[in-house]
Scaffold this active site. Structure first.
Site, PDB file in Angstrom:
ATOM      1  N   ASP A   1     -15.379   3.085   2.528  1.00 21.67           N
ATOM      2  CA  ASP A   1     -15.288   1.657   2.874  1.00 21.67           C
ATOM      3  C   ASP A   1     -16.577   0.892   2.562  1.00 21.67           C
ATOM      4  OD1 ASP A   1     -12.678   1.954   3.729  1.00 21.67           O
ATOM      5  OD2 ASP A   1     -13.243   2.383   5.794  1.00 21.67           O
TER       6      ASP A   1
ATOM      7  N   ARG B   1       0.825  -1.219   0.000  1.00 21.44           N
ATOM      8  CA  ARG B   1       0.000   0.000   0.000  1.00 21.44           C
ATOM      9  C   ARG B   1       0.862   1.273   0.000  1.00 21.44           C
ATOM     10  NH1 ARG B   1      -4.793  -0.780   4.148  1.00 21.44           N
ATOM     11  NH2 ARG B   1      -5.506   1.086   3.048  1.00 21.44           N
TER      12      ARG B   1
HETATM   13  C1  S3P Z   1      -9.591   5.505   7.845  1.00 16.25           C
HETATM   14  C2  S3P Z   1      -9.631   6.239   6.701  1.00 16.25           C
HETATM   15  C3  S3P Z   1      -9.972   5.695   5.379  1.00 16.25           C
HETATM   16  C4  S3P Z   1     -10.625   4.319   5.481  1.00 16.25           C
HETATM   17  C5  S3P Z   1      -9.971   3.437   6.486  1.00 16.25           C
HETATM   18  C6  S3P Z   1      -9.951   4.072   7.872  1.00 16.25           C
HETATM   19  C7  S3P Z   1      -9.205   6.170   9.109  1.00 16.25           C
HETATM   20  O1  S3P Z   1      -8.781   5.597   4.612  1.00 16.25           O
HETATM   21  O2  S3P Z   1     -10.644   3.690   4.216  1.00 16.25           O
HETATM   22  O3  S3P Z   1     -10.646   2.195   6.579  1.00 16.25           O
HETATM   23  O4  S3P Z   1      -9.449   5.612  10.184  1.00 16.25           O
HETATM   24  O5  S3P Z   1      -8.657   7.281   9.029  1.00 16.25           O
HETATM   25  P1  S3P Z   1      -8.251   6.874   3.765  1.00 16.25           P
HETATM   26  O6  S3P Z   1      -8.367   8.015   4.650  1.00 16.25           O
HETATM   27  O7  S3P Z   1      -6.840   6.613   3.376  1.00 16.25           O
HETATM   28  O8  S3P Z   1      -9.150   6.922   2.563  1.00 16.25           O
END
Ligand code: S3P
Length: 431
Positions: free
Chosen positions: A315, A122
Protein backbone atom coordinates in the site's frame (compact mmCIF):
# COMPACT_ATOMS: atom_id res chain seq x y z
CA UNK A 1 -8.40 20.02 -1.26
CA UNK A 2 -6.18 22.91 -2.28
CA UNK A 3 -2.56 23.32 -1.13
CA UNK A 4 -0.84 26.65 -1.84
CA UNK A 5 2.90 26.64 -1.83
CA UNK A 6 5.31 29.43 -2.48
CA UNK A 7 8.23 28.60 -0.28
CA UNK A 8 9.85 25.47 1.08
CA UNK A 9 7.83 23.85 3.84
CA UNK A 10 9.24 22.00 6.85
CA UNK A 11 7.74 19.29 9.02
CA UNK A 12 8.55 19.42 12.73
CA UNK A 13 7.30 17.86 15.94
CA UNK A 14 5.41 14.74 16.96
CA UNK A 15 2.28 13.05 15.80
CA UNK A 16 0.22 9.88 16.02
CA UNK A 17 -1.57 8.28 13.11
CA UNK A 18 -4.97 6.54 13.40
CA UNK A 19 -5.24 2.83 14.18
CA UNK A 20 -4.16 0.11 11.77
CA UNK A 21 -6.86 -0.62 9.20
CA UNK A 22 -6.06 -4.32 8.79
CA UNK A 23 -6.01 -4.95 12.54
CA UNK A 24 -9.21 -2.94 13.14
CA UNK A 25 -11.16 -5.01 10.56
CA UNK A 26 -9.91 -8.27 12.01
CA UNK A 27 -10.75 -7.23 15.58
CA UNK A 28 -14.42 -6.68 14.62
CA UNK A 29 -14.62 -9.92 12.65
CA UNK A 30 -12.96 -12.18 15.21
CA UNK A 31 -14.63 -10.34 18.11
CA UNK A 32 -18.04 -11.01 16.54
CA UNK A 33 -17.47 -14.78 16.22
CA UNK A 34 -15.69 -15.12 19.57
CA UNK A 35 -17.40 -15.96 22.84
CA UNK A 36 -17.74 -13.02 25.19
CA UNK A 37 -16.72 -9.39 24.96
CA UNK A 38 -13.92 -7.90 22.89
CA UNK A 39 -12.86 -4.36 23.79
CA UNK A 40 -10.89 -2.63 21.03
CA UNK A 41 -8.88 0.50 21.84
CA UNK A 42 -7.34 2.67 19.13
CA UNK A 43 -9.87 1.44 16.54
CA UNK A 44 -9.66 3.11 13.12
CA UNK A 45 -12.91 5.06 12.69
CA UNK A 46 -12.40 5.14 8.92
CA UNK A 47 -15.19 4.42 6.43
CA UNK A 48 -13.91 0.92 5.57
CA UNK A 49 -13.82 -0.30 9.17
CA UNK A 50 -17.17 1.32 9.95
CA UNK A 51 -18.61 -0.70 7.05
CA UNK A 52 -17.26 -3.88 8.64
CA UNK A 53 -19.02 -2.95 11.89
CA UNK A 54 -22.27 -2.27 9.99
CA UNK A 55 -22.12 -5.70 8.30
CA UNK A 56 -21.79 -7.54 11.64
CA UNK A 57 -24.56 -5.45 13.21
CA UNK A 58 -26.77 -6.57 10.30
CA UNK A 59 -25.97 -10.14 11.35
CA UNK A 60 -27.19 -9.57 14.89
CA UNK A 61 -23.97 -8.66 16.70
CA UNK A 62 -24.24 -5.94 19.30
CA UNK A 63 -21.34 -3.52 18.74
CA UNK A 64 -20.90 -0.30 20.72
CA UNK A 65 -18.91 2.47 19.05
CA UNK A 66 -17.77 4.84 21.77
CA UNK A 67 -15.66 7.96 22.07
CA UNK A 68 -11.90 7.76 22.11
CA UNK A 69 -11.77 5.24 19.24
CA UNK A 70 -13.07 2.50 21.49
CA UNK A 71 -15.30 -0.28 20.17
CA UNK A 72 -16.96 -2.98 22.26
CA UNK A 73 -18.11 -6.14 20.52
CA UNK A 74 -20.45 -8.58 22.22
CA UNK A 75 -19.41 -11.76 20.41
CA UNK A 76 -21.88 -14.58 19.94
CA UNK A 77 -19.49 -17.43 19.19
CA UNK A 78 -18.57 -19.20 15.95
CA UNK A 79 -22.20 -20.16 15.29
CA UNK A 80 -23.88 -16.99 16.57
CA UNK A 81 -24.36 -14.94 13.38
CA UNK A 82 -27.91 -14.46 12.05
CA UNK A 83 -28.98 -14.13 8.40
CA UNK A 84 -29.14 -10.40 7.57
CA UNK A 85 -32.41 -8.91 6.32
CA UNK A 86 -30.85 -7.83 3.00
CA UNK A 87 -27.52 -7.62 1.14
CA UNK A 88 -24.45 -6.67 3.17
CA UNK A 89 -22.77 -3.47 1.93
CA UNK A 90 -18.97 -3.13 2.22
CA UNK A 91 -18.56 0.26 0.48
CA UNK A 92 -15.01 0.58 -0.85
CA UNK A 93 -13.47 -2.11 1.35
CA UNK A 94 -11.69 -5.04 -0.30
CA UNK A 95 -10.64 -6.35 3.10
CA UNK A 96 -14.27 -6.48 4.29
CA UNK A 97 -15.67 -8.29 1.26
CA UNK A 98 -12.88 -10.86 0.99
CA UNK A 99 -12.47 -11.69 4.69
CA UNK A 100 -16.21 -11.66 5.28
CA UNK A 101 -16.63 -14.16 2.41
CA UNK A 102 -14.46 -16.56 4.41
CA UNK A 103 -16.64 -16.23 7.51
CA UNK A 104 -19.89 -16.45 5.53
CA UNK A 105 -18.67 -19.63 3.82
CA UNK A 106 -19.13 -21.32 7.20
CA UNK A 107 -22.64 -19.98 7.99
CA UNK A 108 -25.83 -21.98 7.43
CA UNK A 109 -27.61 -19.15 5.55
CA UNK A 110 -27.58 -17.47 2.16
CA UNK A 111 -26.32 -13.90 1.89
CA UNK A 112 -25.32 -11.39 -0.79
CA UNK A 113 -22.40 -8.99 -0.35
CA UNK A 114 -22.04 -5.88 -2.45
CA UNK A 115 -20.19 -2.57 -2.44
CA UNK A 116 -19.43 0.60 -4.37
CA UNK A 117 -18.40 0.94 -8.04
CA UNK A 118 -14.70 0.38 -7.24
CA UNK A 119 -15.41 -2.86 -5.32
CA UNK A 120 -17.47 -4.16 -8.24
CA UNK A 121 -14.42 -3.88 -10.50
CA UNK A 122 -12.02 -5.76 -8.20
CA UNK A 123 -11.21 -9.46 -8.70
CA UNK A 124 -13.10 -11.84 -6.41
CA UNK A 125 -12.35 -15.10 -8.23
CA UNK A 126 -9.25 -15.31 -6.02
CA UNK A 127 -11.45 -15.97 -2.94
CA UNK A 128 -14.29 -17.78 -4.73
CA UNK A 129 -11.97 -20.53 -5.96
CA UNK A 130 -10.49 -21.68 -2.62
CA UNK A 131 -13.78 -21.24 -0.73
CA UNK A 132 -15.52 -23.47 -3.28
CA UNK A 133 -12.79 -26.07 -2.79
CA UNK A 134 -13.68 -25.99 0.91
CA UNK A 135 -17.31 -26.71 0.03
CA UNK A 136 -18.97 -23.28 0.02
CA UNK A 137 -21.54 -22.42 -2.65
CA UNK A 138 -20.44 -19.01 -3.79
CA UNK A 139 -20.99 -17.14 -7.02
CA UNK A 140 -20.34 -13.70 -8.47
CA UNK A 141 -20.99 -11.56 -11.53
CA UNK A 142 -18.97 -11.64 -14.75
CA UNK A 143 -18.04 -15.32 -14.76
CA UNK A 144 -17.84 -15.55 -10.98
CA UNK A 145 -15.16 -12.91 -10.63
CA UNK A 146 -16.95 -9.78 -9.42
CA UNK A 147 -19.23 -8.50 -6.65
CA UNK A 148 -22.05 -8.74 -5.79
CA UNK A 149 -21.19 -12.17 -4.37
CA UNK A 150 -23.84 -14.61 -3.20
CA UNK A 151 -22.75 -17.15 -0.61
CA UNK A 152 -24.63 -20.14 0.74
CA UNK A 153 -22.35 -21.49 3.41
CA UNK A 154 -22.46 -24.57 5.53
CA UNK A 155 -20.29 -27.56 6.23
CA UNK A 156 -16.69 -26.97 5.11
CA UNK A 157 -13.68 -29.24 4.76
CA UNK A 158 -10.04 -28.35 5.31
CA UNK A 159 -7.93 -27.94 2.15
CA UNK A 160 -4.31 -27.63 1.15
CA UNK A 161 -4.10 -24.56 -1.06
CA UNK A 162 -1.17 -23.09 -2.92
CA UNK A 163 -2.12 -19.46 -3.49
CA UNK A 164 -0.96 -18.04 -6.83
CA UNK A 165 -0.67 -14.54 -5.28
CA UNK A 166 0.85 -13.19 -2.08
CA UNK A 167 -2.42 -11.70 -0.82
CA UNK A 168 -3.27 -11.41 2.87
CA UNK A 169 -6.91 -10.95 1.92
CA UNK A 170 -7.03 -14.31 0.12
CA UNK A 171 -5.05 -16.04 2.88
CA UNK A 172 -7.27 -14.53 5.57
CA UNK A 173 -10.52 -15.52 3.83
CA UNK A 174 -9.33 -19.13 3.81
CA UNK A 175 -8.07 -18.94 7.41
CA UNK A 176 -11.39 -17.56 8.66
CA UNK A 177 -13.26 -20.29 6.77
CA UNK A 178 -10.86 -22.86 8.25
CA UNK A 179 -12.30 -22.08 11.71
CA UNK A 180 -15.48 -23.79 10.45
CA UNK A 181 -13.86 -26.69 8.58
CA UNK A 182 -13.47 -30.37 9.36
CA UNK A 183 -9.76 -31.16 9.48
CA UNK A 184 -6.76 -28.93 9.08
CA UNK A 185 -6.20 -26.31 6.38
CA UNK A 186 -2.79 -25.57 4.88
CA UNK A 187 -2.10 -22.45 2.80
CA UNK A 188 1.12 -21.75 0.97
CA UNK A 189 1.95 -18.29 -0.37
CA UNK A 190 4.58 -17.38 -3.00
CA UNK A 191 5.84 -14.66 -0.62
CA UNK A 192 4.83 -13.83 2.90
CA UNK A 193 1.93 -11.34 3.10
CA UNK A 194 0.79 -9.51 6.25
CA UNK A 195 0.08 -12.00 9.04
CA UNK A 196 -2.36 -10.14 11.33
CA UNK A 197 -5.06 -12.80 10.91
CA UNK A 198 -2.75 -15.60 12.02
CA UNK A 199 -1.57 -13.52 14.99
CA UNK A 200 -5.07 -12.49 16.05
CA UNK A 201 -6.66 -15.95 15.71
CA UNK A 202 -3.98 -17.25 18.07
CA UNK A 203 -4.45 -14.26 20.39
CA UNK A 204 -8.13 -15.28 20.61
CA UNK A 205 -7.16 -18.87 21.47
CA UNK A 206 -7.18 -20.46 17.99
CA UNK A 207 -4.59 -22.85 16.58
CA UNK A 208 -2.61 -21.45 13.66
CA UNK A 209 1.00 -22.42 13.03
CA UNK A 210 3.36 -20.68 10.61
CA UNK A 211 6.25 -22.48 8.93
CA UNK A 212 7.98 -20.13 6.49
CA UNK A 213 5.43 -19.28 3.78
CA UNK A 214 3.13 -22.10 4.92
CA UNK A 215 0.25 -21.56 7.34
CA UNK A 216 -1.45 -24.47 9.05
CA UNK A 217 -4.79 -23.93 10.76
CA UNK A 218 -6.54 -26.47 12.96
CA UNK A 219 -10.27 -26.09 13.69
CA UNK A 220 -11.27 -25.16 17.24
CA UNK A 221 -14.61 -25.35 19.06
CA UNK A 222 -14.51 -21.73 20.15
CA UNK A 223 -12.41 -18.60 20.32
CA UNK A 224 -12.51 -16.16 23.23
CA UNK A 225 -13.10 -12.40 23.18
CA UNK A 226 -10.08 -10.36 24.28
CA UNK A 227 -8.98 -6.81 24.89
CA UNK A 228 -7.09 -5.43 21.87
CA UNK A 229 -5.08 -2.26 21.49
CA UNK A 230 -4.64 -1.33 17.83
CA UNK A 231 -1.30 0.31 16.97
CA UNK A 232 -0.99 3.24 14.53
CA UNK A 233 -1.12 2.22 10.88
CA UNK A 234 2.33 2.13 9.26
CA UNK A 235 0.59 2.65 5.90
CA UNK A 236 -0.72 6.00 7.19
CA UNK A 237 2.59 6.87 8.88
CA UNK A 238 4.30 6.35 5.50
CA UNK A 239 2.89 9.64 4.13
CA UNK A 240 4.52 11.59 6.94
CA UNK A 241 7.75 9.59 6.81
CA UNK A 242 8.15 10.47 3.13
CA UNK A 243 7.10 14.11 3.67
CA UNK A 244 9.70 14.54 6.43
CA UNK A 245 12.41 12.91 4.30
CA UNK A 246 11.89 15.12 1.24
CA UNK A 247 11.22 18.48 2.95
CA UNK A 248 14.67 19.83 3.83
CA UNK A 249 15.18 20.68 7.50
CA UNK A 250 12.37 18.41 8.74
CA UNK A 251 12.46 16.36 11.93
CA UNK A 252 9.52 14.27 13.04
CA UNK A 253 8.58 11.59 15.57
CA UNK A 254 5.58 9.36 14.91
CA UNK A 255 4.47 7.58 18.09
CA UNK A 256 2.95 4.10 18.52
CA UNK A 257 3.26 2.70 15.02
CA UNK A 258 2.79 -1.01 14.23
CA UNK A 259 6.07 -2.46 12.95
CA UNK A 260 5.03 -6.01 12.12
CA UNK A 261 7.86 -7.26 9.84
CA UNK A 262 5.32 -8.18 7.15
CA UNK A 263 4.56 -4.44 6.88
CA UNK A 264 7.90 -2.66 7.31
CA UNK A 265 9.15 -2.87 3.73
CA UNK A 266 8.65 0.90 3.32
CA UNK A 267 11.04 1.68 6.19
CA UNK A 268 13.72 -0.71 4.93
CA UNK A 269 13.52 0.58 1.36
CA UNK A 270 13.63 4.25 2.39
CA UNK A 271 16.58 3.55 4.72
CA UNK A 272 18.33 1.79 1.86
CA UNK A 273 17.72 4.91 -0.28
CA UNK A 274 19.58 6.94 2.36
CA UNK A 275 16.64 8.01 4.52
CA UNK A 276 17.50 8.76 8.15
CA UNK A 277 14.76 6.77 9.88
CA UNK A 278 15.17 5.35 13.38
CA UNK A 279 12.83 2.81 14.92
CA UNK A 280 12.88 3.38 18.69
CA UNK A 281 11.07 2.24 21.87
CA UNK A 282 10.22 -1.15 20.39
CA UNK A 283 7.70 -3.17 22.38
CA UNK A 284 5.07 -5.92 21.94
CA UNK A 285 1.39 -5.09 22.47
CA UNK A 286 -1.31 -7.76 22.01
CA UNK A 287 1.19 -9.93 20.12
CA UNK A 288 1.98 -7.17 17.59
CA UNK A 289 5.31 -5.26 17.57
CA UNK A 290 5.00 -1.49 18.06
CA UNK A 291 7.55 1.37 18.08
CA UNK A 292 8.09 5.10 17.63
CA UNK A 293 9.63 6.27 14.37
CA UNK A 294 12.02 9.21 14.15
CA UNK A 295 12.64 10.72 10.70
CA UNK A 296 15.02 13.48 9.54
CA UNK A 297 15.12 14.95 6.04
CA UNK A 298 17.76 13.23 3.95
CA UNK A 299 19.24 13.17 0.47
CA UNK A 300 17.89 10.02 -1.23
CA UNK A 301 19.20 7.82 -3.99
CA UNK A 302 17.24 5.64 -6.41
CA UNK A 303 16.66 1.94 -5.80
CA UNK A 304 15.16 -1.23 -7.25
CA UNK A 305 12.35 -3.12 -5.56
CA UNK A 306 10.51 -6.30 -6.49
CA UNK A 307 9.80 -9.88 -5.37
CA UNK A 308 9.16 -10.49 -1.69
CA UNK A 309 9.45 -6.76 -0.91
CA UNK A 310 6.27 -5.89 -2.85
CA UNK A 311 3.73 -7.50 -0.46
CA UNK A 312 5.67 -6.04 2.48
CA UNK A 313 4.92 -2.51 1.24
CA UNK A 314 1.99 -3.08 -1.10
CA UNK A 315 0.00 0.00 0.00
CA UNK A 316 3.02 2.31 0.28
CA UNK A 317 4.22 2.09 -3.34
CA UNK A 318 2.39 5.26 -4.50
CA UNK A 319 4.06 7.36 -1.79
CA UNK A 320 7.40 5.64 -2.39
CA UNK A 321 7.07 6.87 -5.98
CA UNK A 322 6.78 10.43 -4.62
CA UNK A 323 9.98 9.97 -2.57
CA UNK A 324 11.77 8.47 -5.58
CA UNK A 325 11.01 11.59 -7.70
CA UNK A 326 13.38 13.54 -5.42
CA UNK A 327 16.12 10.89 -5.23
CA UNK A 328 19.23 11.00 -7.34
CA UNK A 329 19.11 8.32 -10.02
CA UNK A 330 16.38 6.02 -11.21
CA UNK A 331 14.05 3.85 -9.17
CA UNK A 332 12.53 0.71 -10.62
CA UNK A 333 9.45 -0.84 -9.01
CA UNK A 334 9.02 -4.35 -10.41
CA UNK A 335 6.55 -7.22 -9.80
CA UNK A 336 3.82 -4.80 -8.70
CA UNK A 337 0.96 -5.99 -10.99
CA UNK A 338 -1.32 -6.17 -7.93
CA UNK A 339 -1.43 -2.36 -7.81
CA UNK A 340 -3.61 -2.46 -10.93
CA UNK A 341 -6.46 -4.08 -8.95
CA UNK A 342 -6.50 -1.95 -5.79
CA UNK A 343 -9.09 0.79 -5.05
CA UNK A 344 -7.93 2.27 -8.38
CA UNK A 345 -5.30 1.18 -10.89
CA UNK A 346 -2.60 2.71 -8.71
CA UNK A 347 0.13 2.41 -11.33
CA UNK A 348 -1.87 4.46 -13.85
CA UNK A 349 -3.21 6.87 -11.23
CA UNK A 350 0.04 7.86 -9.55
CA UNK A 351 1.88 8.00 -12.84
CA UNK A 352 -0.58 10.23 -14.67
CA UNK A 353 -1.10 12.63 -11.74
CA UNK A 354 2.57 13.06 -10.79
CA UNK A 355 3.35 13.71 -14.46
CA UNK A 356 0.83 16.58 -14.42
CA UNK A 357 2.99 18.12 -11.65
CA UNK A 358 6.16 17.68 -13.72
CA UNK A 359 7.41 14.42 -12.19
CA UNK A 360 9.54 12.04 -14.25
CA UNK A 361 7.65 8.76 -13.93
CA UNK A 362 6.55 6.06 -16.37
CA UNK A 363 4.20 3.13 -15.97
CA UNK A 364 5.48 -0.24 -17.10
CA UNK A 365 3.78 -3.60 -17.39
CA UNK A 366 4.59 -4.70 -13.83
CA UNK A 367 5.33 -1.44 -12.05
CA UNK A 368 6.92 1.97 -12.40
CA UNK A 369 10.14 3.60 -13.51
CA UNK A 370 10.88 6.85 -11.73
CA UNK A 371 13.47 9.24 -13.11
CA UNK A 372 14.66 10.83 -9.88
CA UNK A 373 16.14 14.31 -9.72
CA UNK A 374 17.45 15.69 -6.44
CA UNK A 375 16.95 19.26 -7.72
CA UNK A 376 13.43 18.61 -8.98
CA UNK A 377 10.94 21.48 -8.76
CA UNK A 378 7.41 20.13 -9.00
CA UNK A 379 4.71 22.55 -10.06
CA UNK A 380 1.22 22.77 -8.61
CA UNK A 381 -1.58 21.36 -10.80
CA UNK A 382 -5.17 20.16 -10.70
CA UNK A 383 -4.83 16.43 -10.01
CA UNK A 384 -7.30 13.59 -9.55
CA UNK A 385 -7.38 11.25 -6.55
CA UNK A 386 -9.31 8.65 -8.61
CA UNK A 387 -11.27 8.50 -5.33
CA UNK A 388 -8.45 6.32 -4.00
CA UNK A 389 -7.38 7.33 -0.48
CA UNK A 390 -3.73 6.36 -0.91
CA UNK A 391 -3.44 8.24 -4.20
CA UNK A 392 -5.04 11.33 -2.63
CA UNK A 393 -2.58 11.37 0.31
CA UNK A 394 0.44 10.62 -1.90
CA UNK A 395 -0.50 13.62 -4.06
CA UNK A 396 -0.86 15.78 -0.94
CA UNK A 397 2.74 14.89 0.01
CA UNK A 398 3.91 15.75 -3.51
CA UNK A 399 2.01 19.06 -3.27
CA UNK A 400 4.08 20.06 -0.21
CA UNK A 401 7.14 20.01 -2.49
CA UNK A 402 5.46 21.77 -5.42
CA UNK A 403 5.53 25.43 -6.29
CA UNK A 404 2.12 27.05 -6.80
CA UNK A 405 -1.39 25.79 -6.21
CA UNK A 406 -2.30 22.09 -6.20
CA UNK A 407 -5.94 21.05 -6.21
CA UNK A 408 -6.66 17.38 -5.43
CA UNK A 409 -10.07 16.32 -6.73
CA UNK A 410 -12.08 13.97 -4.53
CA UNK A 411 -9.80 14.44 -1.51
CA UNK A 412 -12.57 13.51 0.95
CA UNK A 413 -11.87 9.83 0.10
CA UNK A 414 -9.00 10.01 2.65
CA UNK A 415 -11.70 9.27 5.25
CA UNK A 416 -11.52 5.64 4.13
CA UNK A 417 -8.26 5.07 6.03
CA UNK A 418 -7.14 8.38 7.57
CA UNK A 419 -9.92 10.66 8.82
CA UNK A 420 -8.29 13.90 9.97
CA UNK A 421 -5.29 13.58 7.62
CA UNK A 422 -5.40 17.28 6.70
CA UNK A 423 -5.50 18.41 10.35
CA UNK A 424 -2.59 16.16 11.30
CA UNK A 425 -0.62 17.54 8.36
CA UNK A 426 -1.36 21.13 9.35
CA UNK A 427 -0.29 20.39 12.94
CA UNK A 428 3.24 19.39 11.95
CA UNK A 429 3.77 21.77 9.02
CA UNK A 430 6.04 24.55 10.16
CA UNK A 431 5.33 27.31 7.59
C1 S3P B 1 -4.98 -5.98 3.39
C2 S3P B 1 -4.18 -6.63 2.50
C3 S3P B 1 -3.61 -6.01 1.29
C4 S3P B 1 -3.70 -4.49 1.33
C5 S3P B 1 -5.01 -4.00 1.86
C6 S3P B 1 -5.30 -4.54 3.25
C7 S3P B 1 -5.51 -6.72 4.55
O1 S3P B 1 -4.32 -6.50 0.16
O2 S3P B 1 -3.45 -3.95 0.05
O3 S3P B 1 -5.02 -2.58 1.92
O4 S3P B 1 -5.97 -6.09 5.51
O5 S3P B 1 -5.45 -7.96 4.51
P1 S3P B 1 -3.87 -7.89 -0.54
O6 S3P B 1 -3.64 -8.83 0.54
O7 S3P B 1 -4.98 -8.33 -1.43
O8 S3P B 1 -2.64 -7.53 -1.33
Amino acid sequence: MIIHNCEQKIIKGELQVPGDKSISHRAVMLGSIANGTTVVKGFLMGDDCLNTIACFKEMGIDIEVGDDNRVIIHGKGLKGLKAPAGPLYVGNSGTTIRLLSGILAGQPFKVTITGDQSIKRRPMGRVIEPLRLMGARISGEGGDNFAPLTIKGGKLKGITYKSPIASAQVKSAILLASLYADGQTVIEEPYKSRDHTETMINYFGGMVKVEGNKIISKPVDRIEGREIWVPGDISSAAFFIVAALILDGSELIIRNVGINPTRTGIIEVLQEMGGRIEVINKRMICNEPVADIRVCSSPLKGTVIGGEMVPRMIDEIPVLAVAALFASGRTYINDAHELKVKESNRLTAICSELRKMGGGIREKEDGLTIYGDNKLKLKGAVVDSYRDHRIAMSLAVAALKACGKTEIIGFDCVDISFPGFYDVMMKVLDV
